[in-house]
Enzyme design. Structure first.
Site, PDB file in Angstrom:
ATOM      1  NE  ARG A 288      -0.943   5.637  -3.299  1.00 20.49           N
ATOM      2  CZ  ARG A 288       0.357   5.650  -3.557  1.00 20.49           C
ATOM      3  NH1 ARG A 288       0.790   5.406  -4.800  1.00 20.49           N
ATOM      4  NH2 ARG A 288       1.240   5.900  -2.604  1.00 20.49           N
TER       5      ARG A 288
ATOM      6  CE  LYS B 257      -1.455   8.953  -1.860  1.00 20.50           C
ATOM      7  NZ  LYS B 257      -1.516   8.925  -0.378  1.00 20.50           N
TER       8      LYS B 257
ATOM      9  CG  HIS C 271      -5.364   2.085   0.278  1.00 22.73           C
ATOM     10  ND1 HIS C 271      -5.507   2.398  -1.061  1.00 22.73           N
ATOM     11  CD2 HIS C 271      -4.560   3.058   0.793  1.00 22.73           C
ATOM     12  CE1 HIS C 271      -4.825   3.489  -1.322  1.00 22.73           C
ATOM     13  NE2 HIS C 271      -4.238   3.916  -0.221  1.00 22.73           N
TER      14      HIS C 271
ATOM     15  NE  ARG D 198      -0.842   1.570  -1.576  1.00 22.81           N
ATOM     16  CZ  ARG D 198       0.250   1.827  -2.305  1.00 22.81           C
ATOM     17  NH1 ARG D 198       0.418   1.193  -3.452  1.00 22.81           N
ATOM     18  NH2 ARG D 198       1.152   2.684  -1.890  1.00 22.81           N
TER      19      ARG D 198
ATOM     20  CG  HIS E 234       4.933   3.500   1.000  1.00 24.15           C
ATOM     21  ND1 HIS E 234       4.783   2.394   1.810  1.00 24.15           N
ATOM     22  CD2 HIS E 234       3.668   3.841   0.612  1.00 24.15           C
ATOM     23  CE1 HIS E 234       3.509   2.078   1.899  1.00 24.15           C
ATOM     24  NE2 HIS E 234       2.816   2.940   1.184  1.00 24.15           N
TER      25      HIS E 234
ATOM     26  CE1 TYR F 221       0.151  -2.334   4.292  1.00 21.86           C
ATOM     27  CE2 TYR F 221       1.979  -0.845   3.930  1.00 21.86           C
ATOM     28  CZ  TYR F 221       0.662  -1.183   3.736  1.00 21.86           C
ATOM     29  OH  TYR F 221      -0.139  -0.361   3.002  1.00 21.86           O
TER      30      TYR F 221
END
Length: 307
Positions: free
Chosen positions: A150, A181, A252, A255, A278, A287
């Protein structure tokens, strides 16, 4: 009781939204637009009285909208219609609610936008390597695409985080430590292009800015402070306008491109999950939908019965 027309019901409903619910002018305008279209559709079908509307009429309208509007717009219009008829029955203006069993269509998952390999190459080549800003921006772009990080994760890096990864004494097997995160830590591989670009920035570029400040940040601005997310994205957007004109980018985009290209190259989805940080593989699996065109192309090329 005089039959209430659709136009009258809409007028009463919009007045209610404005006066009693204090709805913003922008939202009120959207409701008015959606309900005006709805009234015109019903009028074309010979329906002008609110109590004559049936569930089939509303479904037919949604189908018509779906032929020319995005799913999100159809869902919004359906919500407006449901609210209109619920208001009619609650206020005693109509005898029934024909929209009570009408549900907004489920919106499909929004596929992330990814650049093609050629577009990525063009974007990475856009910064001017003879200028300090260009050396910095080249390192930033290589790091974003080379790690799938990110943009905030990259801009939070300090010089000490990368010193052991670049230069003549660097360990090519060492990975880059990122903090994602929820302060979740992960280690990602760092490719040779990203290593070389970071090394060039540290050796030939950063000193032009860092002497004006004392920040430990890896990426610094012209005043010597840590490069902000807004400034970094403004630079990337400017490069995109010339390198990949007409392509819409988001913070993003690189990414997304990183993940998509890994899957196109045969990477396992759970490996990509770890690389992206994730928490759930479900997030990463979106994806796999992006690569359907690639899979179809492979099938058509390789399978003897494809044609």
């Amino acid at each position: 009781m005089v039959a209430l027309g659709i136009d009258g019901l809409v007028t009463n409903f919009l007045d209610h939204l404005q006066v009693e619910r204090g709805m913003s002018p922008h939202t009120l305008s959207a409701y008015r637009r959606d309900l005006t279209r709805y009234g015109e559709f019903l009028a074309d079908r010979g329906i002008v009285e609110a109590d004559r509307v049936t569930p089939a009429d509303i479904t037919a309208y949604a189908v018509t909208l779906g032929e020319r509007l995005a799913p999100a717009s159809v869902a919004r219009a359906t919500v407006a219609i449901r609210s209109l008829h619920r208001f009619g029955i609650e206020e005693g203006l109509t005898a029934g609610d024909p929209a009570v069993d009408i549900k907004p269509a489920r919106q499909g998952k929004r596929l992330p936008k990814a650049l093609s390999l050629d577009q990525v190459q063009a974007l990475l080549a856009a910064p001017d390597p003879t200028m300090p800003e260009g050396v910095r921006d080249a390192a930033l772009l290589e790091l974003l695409y080379g790690t799938g990080a990110r943009i905030s994760e990259v801009l939070d890096l300090d010089v000490d985080d990368v010193l052991s990864l670049v230069g003549a004494d660097a360990d090519p097997a060492a990975g880059l430590r990122l903090i994602g995160k929820g302060d979740k830590e992960r280690i990602v591989p760092l490719g040779s292009y990203a290593r070389a670009a970071i090394d060039a920035w540290l050796v030939r570029g950063r000193e032009h800015f860092a002497i004006r400040g004392s920040t430990p940040a890896l990426f610094v601005n012209a005043r010597g402070g840590r490069l902000s997310r807004q400034s970094a994205w403004a630079r990337i957007t400017a490069y995109a306008e010339t390198a990949v004109p007409g392509v819409e980018l988001s913070p993003h985009t690189l990414r997304h491109s990183y993940a998509t290209h890994l899957l196109d190259g045969g990477a396992d989805v759970r490996v990509v999950q770890e690389l992206l940080g994730h928490a759930s593989v479900t997030t990463t699996q979106i994806y796999t939908m992006v690569t359907v065109d690639h899979l179809r192309e492979t099938y058509l090329t390789a399978h003897p019965r494809a044609y």
